[in-house]
Scaffold this active site. Sequence first.
Site, PDB file in Angstrom:
ATOM      1  CE  LYS A  48      10.708  -1.285  -8.252  1.00 60.06           C
ATOM      2  NZ  LYS A  48      11.023  -2.508  -9.005  1.00 60.06           N
ATOM      3  CB  CYS A  81      -0.937   0.057   1.194  1.00 59.69           C
ATOM      4  SG  CYS A  81      -2.147  -1.232   1.160  1.00 59.69           S
TER       5      CYS A  81
HETATM    6  N1  GLU Z   1      -4.274  -4.864   5.507  1.00 59.70           N
HETATM    7  C1  GLU Z   1      -4.798  -3.771   4.758  1.00 59.70           C
HETATM    8  C2  GLU Z   1      -5.777  -4.246   3.678  1.00 59.70           C
HETATM    9  O1  GLU Z   1      -5.744  -5.319   3.216  1.00 59.70           O
HETATM   10  C3  GLU Z   1      -3.692  -2.931   4.169  1.00 59.70           C
HETATM   11  C4  GLU Z   1      -2.838  -3.715   3.241  1.00 59.70           C
HETATM   12  C5  GLU Z   1      -1.402  -3.236   3.004  1.00 59.70           C
HETATM   13  O2  GLU Z   1      -0.844  -2.367   3.616  1.00 59.70           O
HETATM   14  O3  GLU Z   1      -0.774  -3.832   2.131  1.00 59.70           O
HETATM   15  O4  GLU Z   1      -6.606  -3.541   3.268  1.00 59.70           O
END
Ligand code: GLU
Length: 588
Positions: free
Chosen positions: A583, A2
Amino acid sequence: MCGIFAYSGIKKNASQIVFNGLKRLDYRGYDSWGLGTVVNSQIMVEKSIGKIEGVTIDLPPSNIAIGHTRWATHGAVSNTNAHPHYSTDRSFIVAHNGIVENYVELKNHLIEKKYAFHTQTDTEVIVRLIEDKLTHTHDLISAVRSAFVDLKGRNTIIILTKEGHIIAARNGSPLVVGINGNEIYFSSDTLSFAPYVKSILVLENGQMAVCANSKLDLLNIVDGKILEYVMEKNTIKDSSVHKGKYDHYMIKEIFDTPHVIDQVIKQDKHELHVFTKALQRARNVYCIGSGSTGVSAAQMAFYLRAIAKINAISLIGADAKEFNDMFTTNDIIISPSQSGETADVLEVLEEARKKNIPIASYVNMPGSMMTRLSDYKFMTNAGPEICVMSTKIFVSQLAWGYLVAKTVTGKYDEGIRNLKNLSQHIKSYLHDARNHSEIKSLALQLAHKKDIFLLGKSQNMQIIKEGMIKIIEGSYIHAHAIPAGDLKHYAITLMEKGVPVLFVFSNDQVKNDIINAMHEVKARGATVIAISPDHEPGFDEHIRVVDTNETSAIMNIIPLQLLAYYMASSLGHDVDKPRNIAKSVTVK
Ligand code: GLU
């Protein structure tokens, strides 16, 4: 993984600024995107699944916004699960990078307390937990602090309130603040806002930043104490990202390789010498990385063993934790990384730091946590790598590892000469159209196979692994790198008519072993494709590369990268953003 981006300032197009920032962060995840802004004390959110490229947004003008690009860990890729998430009374929204490892426990507890959940994300647990804390504290900052310390795992959150305040808290996943006068930016990386800010502040784990009325406060999350901070000057000049004349970033970045090797050649000689003296004194050297970087870490370890006779061991990030009790202050950990934020590696480095175990890093992204944790800080200086599949950074890491090994043996000058020669040969190879048409036609054949095998040994063992990774990432085809020496022990059962086997080798002491393996495979009817300097009887296809001697393995990766590129593009895949991966892997 994210990406988080936020803006607060004088400009009226905050949503557009954040939206543009998210476009520069979408390498971190492209399952969905979303942003929120405040207009007349009301929070408005726009979000959607899919990639952000080519999309336009429709949010009214305002001077504050937060945004998020998602790589789903918990909960399907859907509009409902896309961040940011509203509080029940719509007084704030939350975007999150990380995994709440104890979310089941927290969620059950909150359900018992009659909180309703509308998404399948772990993130929503954070929202409801803050609401629950608010019933006791009535102060959002205290509630966020208190909720945040209850979260297990590596998490970073950003919150926008209807009063137009931004609250960000970090524990693990990266977050950087950038300032330009009374404009404040937040982002998961520095490059995304580099052109717009004069100074930056990298949040440390356990810190919270609060932005209200163009003022930034830094707090310690646990006790809420206000912390003094000094902004660092933003020294990043070139953060431009353009494909130029190329169809994809991947091919552009492969063409950047000679330049990237030239950057390795320009590494500060004195710093290299200081570091290599320490390597000579070390009892064990541990090279740690994940994914392609796990492979380059293994090749660094190979160079340290083969050239410098140093006891170097390579570990992949996810497994390195097993060694935590074995690392001593007489050892050195080397950690190459594109982002410098790889979660599983950072977790190991943080523990090592506490025990004063020397750490060296070789990182491309400025201002990363990995660099901050290191005693020996080396920068790749390769410019942004945008394609999710690593190419130029991988080569840079190999070239650096080679130069380090040569420097240990007192042969720095020879190492530099060999890298200059390599850079020249890669340049000529890349600019010869015949090489591209040869690889393209091979790519067309291989793009429709079910399985592809790669065999190699010694200096080319990690090269075939990286070739395997590139084929899997770009084509979604099963590829399998097998140590040539192990062929007879098991994989020979898979060799039959029509099975393509890529042999990658150099003119070195194991060449004959590879040729023998090739005949064994050929005897079973498999198709032999060789990447090597010389032609040998028995090849069905030959991709010829120049013999660059000690750096020959690095030369060999170039045709494999091109092969993966042409396979992925001939299949019509999104070359720069392969499905399901991102990435910068900032979650475990
Ligand atoms: N765990 C959260 C979700 O799936 C954030 C994911 C992340 O940071 O990659 O929405």
